[in-house]
Design a protein around this motif. Sequence first.
Motif, PDB file in Angstrom:
ATOM      1  N   GLU A 247       0.826  -1.209   0.000  1.00 22.29           N
ATOM      2  CA  GLU A 247       0.000   0.000   0.000  1.00 22.29           C
ATOM      3  C   GLU A 247       0.860   1.260   0.000  1.00 22.29           C
ATOM      4  N   GLN A 251       1.247   3.724  -3.532  1.00 22.35           N
ATOM      5  CA  GLN A 251       0.261   4.747  -3.181  1.00 22.35           C
ATOM      6  C   GLN A 251      -0.012   5.724  -4.304  1.00 22.35           C
ATOM      7  N   ASP A 297      -8.062   8.592  -3.748  1.00 24.42           N
ATOM      8  CA  ASP A 297      -8.117   7.379  -2.924  1.00 24.42           C
ATOM      9  C   ASP A 297      -9.399   7.268  -2.110  1.00 24.42           C
ATOM     10  N   ARG A 301     -10.821   3.968  -0.041  1.00 23.25           N
ATOM     11  CA  ARG A 301     -10.898   3.983   1.418  1.00 23.25           C
ATOM     12  C   ARG A 301     -12.311   3.675   1.902  1.00 23.25           C
ATOM     13  N   TYR A 340      -5.515  -3.282   6.106  1.00 27.88           N
ATOM     14  CA  TYR A 340      -5.561  -2.631   4.786  1.00 27.88           C
ATOM     15  C   TYR A 340      -6.211  -1.251   4.891  1.00 27.88           C
ATOM     16  N   LEU A 344      -4.334   2.477   4.331  1.00 26.83           N
ATOM     17  CA  LEU A 344      -4.819   3.492   3.389  1.00 26.83           C
ATOM     18  C   LEU A 344      -5.065   4.819   4.100  1.00 26.83           C
ATOM     19  N   HIS A 348      -2.963   8.232   3.518  1.00 29.80           N
ATOM     20  CA  HIS A 348      -3.692   9.447   3.131  1.00 29.80           C
ATOM     21  C   HIS A 348      -3.282  10.624   4.011  1.00 29.80           C
TER      22      HIS A 348
END
Length: 483
Positions: A247, A251, A297, A301, A340, A344, A348
């Motif tokens: 991740e 990204q 994203d 998310r 996960y 994320l 972010h």
Amino acid sequence: MLDVQPPLFSVIIPLEYHRGQWEQSWLGWKSQTVDRSLYEIILVVPPDFSARGELKALAGDGARLEFTESSHDIGLCAFGATKARGQYLFFTESHCWPEPDVIELCIKAIAAHPEWSGFSCKSVPICHNRLSEAEAQMYQADIEFGMKVHPWRKVLDQCFVTRRDVYEECGGLREELGHFAEWVLAAAYHARGHAIGYLEAARFHHYYVGKLGDLKRFTLDFVQGEIRYFSEGRRGPGSELLEIPIEWSCQDNFDSGLARAAFAALLREGFSRRDRQRSGETWPAFRRWVEPALFGDRAARVMAWLVAVHARCVLTAMVRVGSRARISRELKRYIAALIYLQRLDCIHGVRSKDRGALPRLGERVLAQAGFHGLEAWQGRSFRWSEPEAAVRICAQPGRNVVRIECLDVRGPVDRIGVRFHLDGARIADASIMARGGAFEVSLDRPSSATFILAWTCPRFEAVGDERRLGLPVAAIDVTSGAG
């Protein structure tokens, strides 16, 4: 406790997150079979510890109380280490308690294994409900793997003994990394050539709380430390041993500007390519890029949150009515979904900051979307792009040549059928050379700026690999000149 000689061990017990077991832990240390002069007990007290009166009455003069403003187990341990007098530091947790012969066995292990700079002891789970049983089963499997199989991940803060000088040499425990600090410290030991053993005969009882809220907080603590560590971009001993989460390394796949560039190239080229039409690749490619192009994203998310919520609901139901095997499966599923999601969210949170530590395909590459994780082929590292990909590149005024080096995984580069786009416009074939296992794209830039180079190519069908594969890119170099 004014000993003429310093003790052999300094037992450091952080009193945060004690799960109501701190008295049991204290009694376990008071019951050791060796002479009391061989070890000191340091109770590190956080500011919100509510039982200070009971603690002072129970400990009396049998322990040193150290007060700190830190409120994390790792920070408390690190603070306690600065106050220790022993040659060996013994880190543990306040919801763990030792069997009476632990110190005695540790002394024998030090004599028998002079090659050990430290060692971890045996963790014995204490469970009291069905979820705690599944929790213990999951974590004990990970502990056993670390202690007996993994080459270096052998620091277990439930019961870890180390020479103090080696601990300090390797940087110690870093509070800001949470429980990921254990992995960082273990990697540093290994990189500096310090062996960590496993003393299975010395047993600690570890109390598993069996609460989903606590599990969620622990995973978040670990993930936050993990992402914080990689965002720092440190290159100290052991950093190369720590596996970069996919991740983190991927990204840029959620960079909306790059996604729009890849999507634009797909619209101009992809829908008309016969190879895509034959393979049915057009609409999957469309769905792949339209989401990050429009939402960055955010959609990913939200979907990760929905998956985690669903997994938690299923697990909660199974704790009530499911079999033990089903609870164990659903717990692992929930933890995987939670990690996960938390990765994320943490990524972010740092995307707006300096991300120069992020692994790139070249020094002049500022961002790259449409790439899978790092892998190796015939001893060389590379990253598969997807059939559509885009990179943001820093350019100098005048002529710039972008060289995209590819490994010979799918054949010569001049037979792949790649089409390049610069800031949304197709690049003329005359500006592209395919030679020496690389594409060389010549570009004229009137001023110093960044630009987005995107490309599309036929999908490479690899046996047993369901990923959408494009180019096997080893490096992207940019050569600038006056032109």
